[in-house]
Write a protein that holds these residues in place. Sequence first.
Motif, PDB file in Angstrom:
ATOM      1  N   LYS A  14       0.452  -1.174   0.441  1.00 34.15           N
ATOM      2  CA  LYS A  14      -0.178  -0.181   0.331  1.00 34.15           C
ATOM      3  C   LYS A  14       0.890   1.494  -0.172  1.00 34.15           C
ATOM      4  CE  LYS A  14      -3.414   0.025   2.626  1.00 34.15           C
ATOM      5  NZ  LYS A  14      -4.260   0.047   3.679  1.00 34.15           N
ATOM      6  N   LEU A 364      -2.637   1.719  13.148  1.00 38.75           N
ATOM      7  CA  LEU A 364      -3.741   1.013  12.245  1.00 38.75           C
ATOM      8  C   LEU A 364      -3.846  -0.197  13.014  1.00 38.75           C
ATOM      9  CD1 LEU A 364      -2.432   3.089   9.201  1.00 38.75           C
ATOM     10  CD2 LEU A 364      -4.789   3.216  10.974  1.00 38.75           C
ATOM     11  N   LYS A 366      -4.941  -4.491  13.465  1.00 41.96           N
ATOM     12  CA  LYS A 366      -5.779  -5.155  13.580  1.00 41.96           C
ATOM     13  C   LYS A 366      -5.178  -6.268  14.125  1.00 41.96           C
ATOM     14  CE  LYS A 366      -7.947  -5.024   8.824  1.00 41.96           C
ATOM     15  NZ  LYS A 366      -8.817  -5.704   7.750  1.00 41.96           N
ATOM     16  N   SER A 369      -3.080  -9.674  12.878  1.00 40.83           N
ATOM     17  CA  SER A 369      -2.679  -9.543  11.944  1.00 40.83           C
ATOM     18  C   SER A 369      -1.016  -9.702  11.993  1.00 40.83           C
ATOM     19  CB  SER A 369      -3.059  -8.619  11.018  1.00 40.83           C
ATOM     20  OG  SER A 369      -2.465  -8.282   9.899  1.00 40.83           O
ATOM     21  N   ILE A 372       1.197  -4.728   7.599  1.00 40.65           N
ATOM     22  CA  ILE A 372       1.025  -5.016   5.873  1.00 40.65           C
ATOM     23  C   ILE A 372       2.278  -4.709   5.510  1.00 40.65           C
ATOM     24  CG2 ILE A 372       0.883  -2.495   4.919  1.00 40.65           C
ATOM     25  CD1 ILE A 372      -0.943  -1.853   6.464  1.00 40.65           C
ATOM     26  N   ASP A 435      -6.220 -10.024   3.695  1.00 39.81           N
ATOM     27  CA  ASP A 435      -7.986  -9.523   3.872  1.00 39.81           C
ATOM     28  C   ASP A 435      -7.916  -8.268   2.938  1.00 39.81           C
ATOM     29  OD1 ASP A 435      -6.496  -7.045   4.970  1.00 39.81           O
ATOM     30  OD2 ASP A 435      -7.730  -8.085   6.927  1.00 39.81           O
ATOM     31  N   GLU A 436      -8.988  -7.613   2.456  1.00 36.31           N
ATOM     32  CA  GLU A 436      -9.032  -7.089   1.561  1.00 36.31           C
ATOM     33  C   GLU A 436      -8.543  -5.514   1.941  1.00 36.31           C
ATOM     34  OE1 GLU A 436     -12.372  -6.923   4.774  1.00 36.31           O
ATOM     35  OE2 GLU A 436     -11.725  -8.506   3.809  1.00 36.31           O
ATOM     36  N   ASP A 437      -8.403  -5.158   3.291  1.00 33.96           N
ATOM     37  CA  ASP A 437      -7.505  -4.177   3.496  1.00 33.96           C
ATOM     38  C   ASP A 437      -5.816  -4.265   3.606  1.00 33.96           C
ATOM     39  OD1 ASP A 437      -9.472  -2.973   4.323  1.00 33.96           O
ATOM     40  OD2 ASP A 437      -9.646  -3.648   6.097  1.00 33.96           O
ATOM     41  N   GLY A 438      -5.756  -4.854   3.189  1.00 33.42           N
ATOM     42  CA  GLY A 438      -3.887  -5.229   2.245  1.00 33.42           C
ATOM     43  C   GLY A 438      -2.799  -5.786   4.060  1.00 33.42           C
ATOM     44  N   TYR A 439      -3.240  -6.065   4.876  1.00 40.08           N
ATOM     45  CA  TYR A 439      -3.221  -6.635   5.803  1.00 40.08           C
ATOM     46  C   TYR A 439      -3.089  -8.698   5.717  1.00 40.08           C
ATOM     47  CZ  TYR A 439      -3.782  -3.176   8.944  1.00 40.08           C
ATOM     48  OH  TYR A 439      -4.142  -1.778   9.303  1.00 40.08           O
ATOM     49  N   TYR A 440      -1.751  -9.144   6.121  1.00 39.58           N
ATOM     50  CA  TYR A 440      -1.479 -10.238   6.147  1.00 39.58           C
ATOM     51  C   TYR A 440      -1.968 -10.881   7.327  1.00 39.58           C
ATOM     52  CZ  TYR A 440       0.286  -9.436   1.218  1.00 39.58           C
ATOM     53  OH  TYR A 440       0.644  -9.051   0.243  1.00 39.58           O
TER      54      TYR A 440
END
Length: 551
Positions: A14, A364, A366, A369, A372, A435-440
Motif C-alpha cells: 500500500k 492501524l 488489526k 495480523s 502490511i 485481506d481486503e485492507d492489505g493485512y496479512y
Amino acid sequence: MIRMIKGQIYFTSKYPNIIIPEKPIPHLILKHIRSKPDQVLLVDGLTFKEYSSHFVADTIEKVACGLNKLNIKKGDVLGVILPNLPEYVPIFHGTLLMGGITSLVNPDYTIEELSHTLATVSPRYLAVTLAVYEKIKNDLKRVFPSVEKVILVDIAGQTLKEIGQLTLSSDGIVMSFNQLINNNGKDYPIVRIDLKKDTAIIPFSSGTTGLFKGVCLSHHNLVSNTHQTQTVETTNYKKNDTVMGQLPFFHIYGLMTYLILMVKQGHCVVILPKFEFVRFLDLIQKYKVAISFIVPPIAIMFAKSPIVDKFDLSSLRTLFSGAAPLSREVEDLIKERFKGKLIIKQGYGATELSPACFVIPSGLIKSGSAGILLPNQLVKIISPETGENLGMGEKGEICIKGPNVMLGYYNNEKATNEVIDKDGFFKTGDIGYVDEDGYYFIVDRSKELIKCKGFQVPPAELEALLLSHPKVADACVVGLSKGDMGEVPRGFVVIKQNESLTEKELLDWAHPKIANYKHFRGGIFFIPAIPKSATGKLLRKNLKDINPPKL
C-alpha cells in the motif's frame, strides 16, 4: 493492492516504492551518527555505563583500524560469539567498514553446534567472551583451523584481569578488545564494496526445514530492509525515545533492530546480555523506555505475570512482537491489562528476507495480523496443491520478492534453489492470506520447524544428533505446544535390535551437546518404527499428538 502480471495475481504494498540509498551499511550508520549532535546511544544494562553516539562512531573506526593492522582482507569472516554487549555495535560495523563479513551465532552453542554453523564459513577472526573462549580453546584448532586471532571482550568489567593475563600468556592468538581499538581510528583504507554482490553478514537459519545454513545478506539487502522498515515502523517515534535491547543481537530480528535501525535513527538502546524479566522491567522503569521489541513468551509475561504490577511502566507506549506468531488472545489480555494505553503489534519476516516483510503500522492495528507489506516488495500466494497463484482471502504459501531477499545460502546452491524460485521469489514455507485492507495473516507455520522462545529449532538437527547415538536405529523429532515457550522438541526413537536404552540415559547423553532451548522438554518416547511415506519422508504429523507409554 492487486497487480496482474501475465494473467497471474500478485500483491503490492500500500506504500509507494522508496529510493534505496546506494551506500554500504557502515557508511550509512557513520553518516547518520556524525550528522547529529552527540547523545547517549547505548546503555549497558548491567553497569549503567552510557556510550555516546560520537564515541560509538569513533570506536567503529578504531575497530576498522585494528582489523587493518591484523591484515584483514575484503571478504574475510569475523565470527561473533557474544551476548548482547555495547562492544557488539563497533565490532559489527567496524568489520563491515573494512569489507569484512560478520557471521553471528548464539554464545550458548556447544562446540558441536559451532562446528555445524560458524565453522562452516571459515572465519579468520573470532570475537568472544572469556567464558566462550574457555569453552572452545581446547578445540579451537580442530573446529576453527582458519582462525588467526581471537578477540576477547569483557562483560561489565568482570573479566578484565583474566583477559589481560591471557593476552600475555597465550601463543599470540589471543588479544583483548581494548588492544584492538588502541589506535587513532584514522589509519584504514576505503574499501570498495559491490553493494548488491558482496556479502556483509552471514547469520544462520534452517530455512523452513533442514539443518542450519549460513544466510548471505548483502549491504544492499540490509540497507534496503532498514529503509523499508523505517517507512512504517519509526515514523511515529519521538526524538528522545529509548528502546530496550534484550533480543539477541545474533538473531536477525535483534541484529536489524538494534545494531542497524535504532543506531541509524539515533534512539538510545538499553542493552541486556541475557533476558531476565525483573531486570528487564526495572530498566524500563529506570530509563523510561518507550518501545520494546519482544517475542511471544515475553508478551505472555506482560499479559499474565503478577510481577508486572510492581513496576512503573507508564513510559512504555509500544510492544512490537516478532520471531513467532502471537495469538489474538494474548494481544487482548495486554490491551486489557494496560487499559488500552499500550500498543501491542506484530511483524513478520525471515532471516532470508533481511528480515522484515510485514509490519503493523502504529495506529492501524488489526489484532492477530502479521502486518502490511513493506514497500519495494511483491507477494504471491501459491496453492500448496496446484502451485497456482491465489487471490485475496485465499490461503496458500506466502512468497516474497524484493531487494531484501538474500543472495543465497553459503556454499549451498541446491538449498538456495529450493527456496528461491526462477522469478526471484523467496518461498517462506508459511501458509497465510491477505485481506481486503492489505493485512496479512499467518495461519500455519511451516510444518516442520519448531519455534521455541522465538528461536528456530530444526528437527533435522536433533534427529541427526539422536541418530549418532550407537544404540539408536531411527529417530524423529516434532514440536509439542508448551504454553509460554511456544513449542518444545519431543523425540521418538527406535532402539537397535538387542540393545537397551532409557529416556534418562539418552537425555543425559544428548543435552550437553545442544543449547538449552533445544532440550527435549517434550520428552523422548521409544516406538517400534518411525512412520514414513512411500518415498521415505518422515511423517512427523502422524506423531504430533501421540503419547505412548514410556519404557
